[in-house]
Design a protein around this motif. Structure first.
Motif, PDB file in Angstrom:
ATOM      1  N   THR A  89       5.622   9.262  16.357  1.00 14.97           N
ATOM      2  CA  THR A  89       5.116   8.068  16.889  1.00 14.97           C
ATOM      3  C   THR A  89       3.009   8.795  17.018  1.00 14.97           C
ATOM      4  N   ARG A 116       6.217   9.256   7.006  1.00 19.30           N
ATOM      5  CA  ARG A 116       7.025   8.214   7.366  1.00 19.30           C
ATOM      6  C   ARG A 116       7.078   8.182   9.188  1.00 19.30           C
ATOM      7  N   ASN A 117       5.767   8.591   9.137  1.00 22.61           N
ATOM      8  CA  ASN A 117       5.289   8.366  10.764  1.00 22.61           C
ATOM      9  C   ASN A 117       4.398   7.206  11.015  1.00 22.61           C
ATOM     10  N   VAL A 118       4.218   7.183  12.469  1.00 20.83           N
ATOM     11  CA  VAL A 118       3.068   5.654  12.901  1.00 20.83           C
ATOM     12  C   VAL A 118       2.535   6.451  13.459  1.00 20.83           C
ATOM     13  N   TYR A 120      -1.093   5.351  14.861  1.00 21.34           N
ATOM     14  CA  TYR A 120      -2.158   4.101  15.529  1.00 21.34           C
ATOM     15  C   TYR A 120      -3.302   4.679  16.551  1.00 21.34           C
ATOM     16  N   ASN A 143       4.752   7.194   2.935  1.00 25.37           N
ATOM     17  CA  ASN A 143       5.317   6.452   3.562  1.00 25.37           C
ATOM     18  C   ASN A 143       4.961   6.250   5.268  1.00 25.37           C
ATOM     19  N   ASN A 144       3.201   6.732   5.214  1.00 23.64           N
ATOM     20  CA  ASN A 144       3.231   6.358   6.781  1.00 23.64           C
ATOM     21  C   ASN A 144       2.655   5.195   7.101  1.00 23.64           C
ATOM     22  N   THR A 145       3.018   4.487   8.317  1.00 22.82           N
ATOM     23  CA  THR A 145       1.639   3.865   8.478  1.00 22.82           C
ATOM     24  C   THR A 145       0.784   4.186   9.314  1.00 22.82           C
ATOM     25  N   ILE A 146      -0.507   3.845   8.979  1.00 22.83           N
ATOM     26  CA  ILE A 146      -1.744   3.773   9.969  1.00 22.83           C
ATOM     27  C   ILE A 146      -2.564   2.821  10.139  1.00 22.83           C
ATOM     28  N   ALA A 147      -2.464   2.460  10.993  1.00 23.17           N
ATOM     29  CA  ALA A 147      -3.790   1.379  11.156  1.00 23.17           C
ATOM     30  C   ALA A 147      -4.206   1.111  12.985  1.00 23.17           C
ATOM     31  N   GLY A 157      -8.841   5.051   8.563  1.00 18.09           N
ATOM     32  CA  GLY A 157      -7.870   6.020   8.704  1.00 18.09           C
ATOM     33  C   GLY A 157      -7.736   7.252   7.750  1.00 18.09           C
TER      34      GLY A 157
END
Length: 161
Positions: A89, A116-118, A120, A143-147, A157
């Motif tokens: 994270t 698979r990292n978050v 933000y 598969n990363n969540t970028i916000a 982003g």
């Protein structure tokens, strides 16, 4: 002494420091949501700048308060290396380019593996609020969540030259 092939397991807690893999092909692993590296505004939390390859792995950390080195990579600065970064994270970091992660210079044709990292609430003054990928630099982002990342220039982003 840590040697290639070793795995370093980090006890849960917050560590105020900036680490460099120094060319080691090692796994550095924390416990997700329980192990934090706080860069304390004194450079990237983690650096890969000595031709590290895919066996140089960072996983299971929260990375906060990192700032770029030479303007690049608030939390993670990757220069001429191809590490594996996953299950982290990454938040509240800043840099000129790549508020969270900067990947510049290639290590041959092998990509840096970021998955698979978050990621933000990071900020870049110029390019790539979350991730900046320099020209002619291979990178696999999967598969990363970028916000909620911000950039003063291009790519809130991701920005890739």
């Amino acid at each position: 002494m840590v040697e290639d092939g070793d795995t370093v397991l980090v006890f849960p807690g917050e560590y105020v420091e900036n680490i460099n893999f120094d060319g080691k092909a090692i796994v550095v692993a924390g416990i997700p949501s329980a192990t934090t590296i706080n860069g304390n505004g004194e450079g990237p939390c983690v650096r890969f700048n000595t031709s590290e390859g895919a066996q140089s792995t960072l996983l299971g950390f929260t990375l906060i308060n990192g700032t770029g080195v030479d303007g690049n990579g608030g939390a993670i600065s990757i220069e001429g290396s191809s590490p594996t970064i996953f299950f982290n994270t990454i938040l509240n970091n800043s840099a000129t380019n790549g508020g969270a992660i900067s990947i510049v210079g290639a290590n041959g044709i092998i990509p840096a593996n970021i998955f698979r990292n978050v990621i933000y609430s990071n900020q870049a003054e110029n390019l790539g609020g979350a991730i900046y990928v320099g020209s002619l630099t291979p990178a696999l982002l999967l598969n990363n969540t970028i916000a909620k990342n911000e950039s003063g220039g291009e790519g809130g982003g991701i920005c890739s030259d």
